[in-house]
Design an enzyme around this catalytic site. Structure first.
Site, PDB file in Angstrom:
ATOM      1  N   LYS A 100       0.842  -1.203   0.000  1.00 53.16           N
ATOM      2  CA  LYS A 100       0.000   0.000   0.000  1.00 53.16           C
ATOM      3  C   LYS A 100       0.873   1.247   0.000  1.00 53.16           C
ATOM      4  CE  LYS A 100      -3.824  -1.734   2.889  1.00 53.16           C
ATOM      5  NZ  LYS A 100      -4.900  -1.639   1.889  1.00 53.16           N
ATOM      6  N   ARG A 145     -10.159 -11.459   2.506  1.00 50.66           N
ATOM      7  CA  ARG A 145     -11.009 -12.545   2.003  1.00 50.66           C
ATOM      8  C   ARG A 145     -10.298 -13.898   2.119  1.00 50.66           C
ATOM      9  NH1 ARG A 145     -11.589  -9.503  -3.645  1.00 50.66           N
ATOM     10  NH2 ARG A 145     -11.302  -7.793  -2.189  1.00 50.66           N
TER      11      ARG A 145
HETATM   12  N1  BES Z   1      -7.860  -3.637   4.736  1.00 46.29           N
HETATM   13  C1  BES Z   1      -8.085  -3.253   3.391  1.00 46.29           C
HETATM   14  C2  BES Z   1      -9.402  -2.510   3.187  1.00 46.29           C
HETATM   15  C3  BES Z   1      -9.563  -1.196   3.887  1.00 46.29           C
HETATM   16  C4  BES Z   1      -9.341  -0.020   3.199  1.00 46.29           C
HETATM   17  C5  BES Z   1     -10.008  -1.156   5.196  1.00 46.29           C
HETATM   18  C6  BES Z   1      -9.510   1.192   3.857  1.00 46.29           C
HETATM   19  C7  BES Z   1     -10.186   0.042   5.847  1.00 46.29           C
HETATM   20  C8  BES Z   1      -9.950   1.207   5.172  1.00 46.29           C
HETATM   21  C9  BES Z   1      -8.113  -4.475   2.495  1.00 46.29           C
HETATM   22  O1  BES Z   1      -7.321  -5.538   2.888  1.00 46.29           O
HETATM   23  C10 BES Z   1      -7.628  -4.057   1.148  1.00 46.29           C
HETATM   24  O2  BES Z   1      -6.499  -3.704   1.038  1.00 46.29           O
HETATM   25  N2  BES Z   1      -8.511  -4.117   0.160  1.00 46.29           N
HETATM   26  C11 BES Z   1      -8.186  -3.755  -1.152  1.00 46.29           C
HETATM   27  C12 BES Z   1      -8.753  -4.820  -2.054  1.00 46.29           C
HETATM   28  C13 BES Z   1      -8.323  -4.709  -3.470  1.00 46.29           C
HETATM   29  C14 BES Z   1      -6.852  -5.023  -3.599  1.00 46.29           C
HETATM   30  C15 BES Z   1      -9.151  -5.676  -4.262  1.00 46.29           C
HETATM   31  C16 BES Z   1      -8.805  -2.407  -1.457  1.00 46.29           C
HETATM   32  O3  BES Z   1      -9.940  -2.147  -1.012  1.00 46.29           O
HETATM   33  O4  BES Z   1      -8.149  -1.590  -2.094  1.00 46.29           O
HETATM   34 MN    MN Z   2      -5.335  -5.386   2.244  1.00 48.08          MN
END
Ligand code: BES
Ligand code: MN
Ligand code: ZN
Length: 491
Positions: free
Chosen positions: A267, A341
């Site tokens: 990230k 997931r």
């Molecule tokens: N933990 C994150 C989602 C999240 C984002 C929680 C902001 C709280 C605040 C999750 O693991 C994630 O990174 N999701 C990705 C999924 C994508 C790669 C399909 C996302 O939402 O960008």
């Molecule tokens: Mn994530």
């Protein structure tokens, strides 16, 4: 932890450091709400007019503090706005905002409308939740003690019992907020499991913990894959509560990523600094099990905490790795940041072995949830319309925003993988929250009722405090899960 008790005395005579009273907004300015009548008299009937002169209109969230110059027993009066017709959530929020404004004050009394036991509970709960502070890491003198003793002014029948219930609910939410706010260096999967084990012993919950070796031997490929990049190995915690008169069993499954860096699909920093909150789903499940046990609800409940730390390293899983889930299905990991997931698929498949009447998973799963519904409204998806509505209704009753969302069948083909049974990412961005739900649905055995709650926004408050919600960890959905257990209770 703040304590709460009831008092049916006239609020003007209550010995406390600050007295909180409600005012309703109206065309002719603020007017004293139920509970504030004798007070207005003590001030010669001019209280509402003085507040109006200060610019206080009685709108929800408005606050005004006044010295009482000996007109009543309490030295400080806090007027809080209730709007034109406050519901239970309006009372919780007003109580929370008022108590939150009193940090540094030892005792406060709440003389808000509490003519019924339900209202008394709302006032007690809002006040307790508003008294939250997390400052165990502060040494700089900025520490401010939350109100230690709350008194709810109510003569309602059954109010004693509801104050007790409010205390249990507040304790459960506080437990979750503390865990979410704890830095990830002090809350890795093993530590979280240890805390759950200790709490289980104190509350009489059953507890089983699988360590990394047992997870590997047991075929939990999702937990292992996500956790393998970190020096802090994954854990699966199973908490269980049984009641001799129960006829229903609920299974809760929580996403417990103690820190989500994204893994090799790293990230950007700005999206990472609050990812200590990515264990909020497991937090809510933990808090709910503790609450259900403390309340002694006539229902059986199991809670799974799917705990892992998602970090990049030489041992981390790679985009394009194929892992085998606990269900036996294979998954191509196209993006290591879609890790929630992967731990949930193992947890859901394991939970199904308990033959529950309903599985509910809770997760900070997608940024797309925040795009769709914002910071304060969680999304609810399900494989059954009635189940989805039940969860939305339970959330509404708890004052926790939630909205039903679909699981469109056509999204499944976007998850086709050329090498495995399913991919963890669809090629396009749109509908990302729903695609995550569609992915999870694949791991729910036929005939098992299931709902999925995505609370990426509501779990953590990056903005200013509001109502009874502090900055940081909110403890969201904990009370919704307890409400669901109440709705499944026998007798
Ligand atoms: N933990 C994150 C989602 C999240 C984002 C929680 C902001 C709280 C605040 C999750 O693991 C994630 O990174 N999701 C990705 C999924 C994508 C790669 C399909 C996302 O939402 O960008
Ligand atoms: Mn994530
Ligand atoms: Zn995550």
């Amino acid at each position: 932890m703040t304590t709460v008790r009831l008092n049916s005395a006239d609020p003007v005579s209550i010995d406390t450091d600050a007295l909180i009273v409600g005012f309703r907004s109206g065309q002719d300015g603020p007017s004293p709400a139920a509970g504030a009548e004798t007070l207005d008299t003590a001030f010669g009937g001019g209280l509402a007019a003085s507040l109006a002169a200060l610019g206080f209109g009685g709108k929800p969230g408005e606050l005004a503090k006044l010295p009482t110059f000996g007109s009543i027993a309490a030295p400080v009066l806090v007027a809080v706005g209730l709007g034109d017709s406050p519901d239970l959530e309006g009372l919780r929020r007003a109580a929370g905002a008022a108590v939150r404004s009193l940090t540094g004050t030892a005792r406060a009394a709440l003389a808000l409308p509490a003519g019924t036991a339900e209202e008394a509970e709302a006032v007690a709960l809002g006040g307790l939740l508003g008294a939250y502070a997390f400052d165990r890491y502060r040494t700089d003198g900025e520490r401010k003690e939350p109100v230690a003793e709350l008194t709810v002014v109510s003569g309602a029948e059954g109010a004693e019992q509801v104050a007790e219930r409010a205390a249990v609910l507040a304790e459960a939410v506080t437990l979750v907020r503390d865990l979410v706010n704890t830095p990830p260096s002090d809350l890795n999967p093993a530590k979280f499991a240890e805390i759950a084990e200790r709490a289980a012993a104190e509350t009489g919950l059953g507890v089983e913990i699988l360590d990394e070796k047992q997870l590997k031997d047991g075929g939990y490929g999702g937990l292992i894959g996500v956790g393998q990049g970190s020096a802090n190995p994954p854990r699966l915690v199973r908490l269980s509560y049984t009641h001799p008169e129960a006829s229903k069993t609920l299974a809760f499954v929580g996403k417990g990523i103690t820190f989500d860096s994204g893994g090799l699909s790293l990230k950007p920093s700005a999206s990472m600094d609050w990812m200590k909150s990515d264990m909020s789903g497991a937090g809510a499940v933990f808090g709910a099990l503790v609450g259900i046990a403390r309340l002694g609800l006539p229902v059986n409940a199991v809670g799974y905490l799917c705990l892992a730390e998602n970090l990049p390293s030489g041992t981390a899983q790679r985009p394009s790795d194929v892992i085998r889930s606990y269900s036996g299905k294979t998954v191509e990991v196209l993006d290591t940041d879609a890790e929630g997931r992967l731990v949930l698929m193992d947890g859901i498949a394991r939970a199904a072995e308990d033959s529950p009447d309903l599985i509910v998973d809770v997760a900070t799963l997608t940024g797309a949830q925040i795009v769709a519904l914002g910071w304060r409204t969680a999304a609810v998806m399900a494989n059954d319309d009635a189940v989805r509505e039940l969860v939305v209704e339970a959330a509404g009753a708890a004052g926790e925003g939630a909205w039903g969302m679909p699981l469109p069948e056509e999204l499944r083909k976007g998850l086709d993988s050329p090498v495995a049974d399913i991919a963890n990412l669809q090629p396009e961005r749109w509908g990302g929250m729903l695609a995550a739900g569609v992915f999870l649905k694949e791991f729910v055995p036929d005939g098992v009722r299931w709902a999925h709650i995505d609370m990426a926004g509501p779990a953590f408050n990056k903005g200013e405090p509001y109502g009874y919600v502090p900055k940081g960890g909110t403890g969201a959905i904990t009370r919704t899960l307890i409400g669901l257990a109440e709705r499944h209770a026998s007798i």
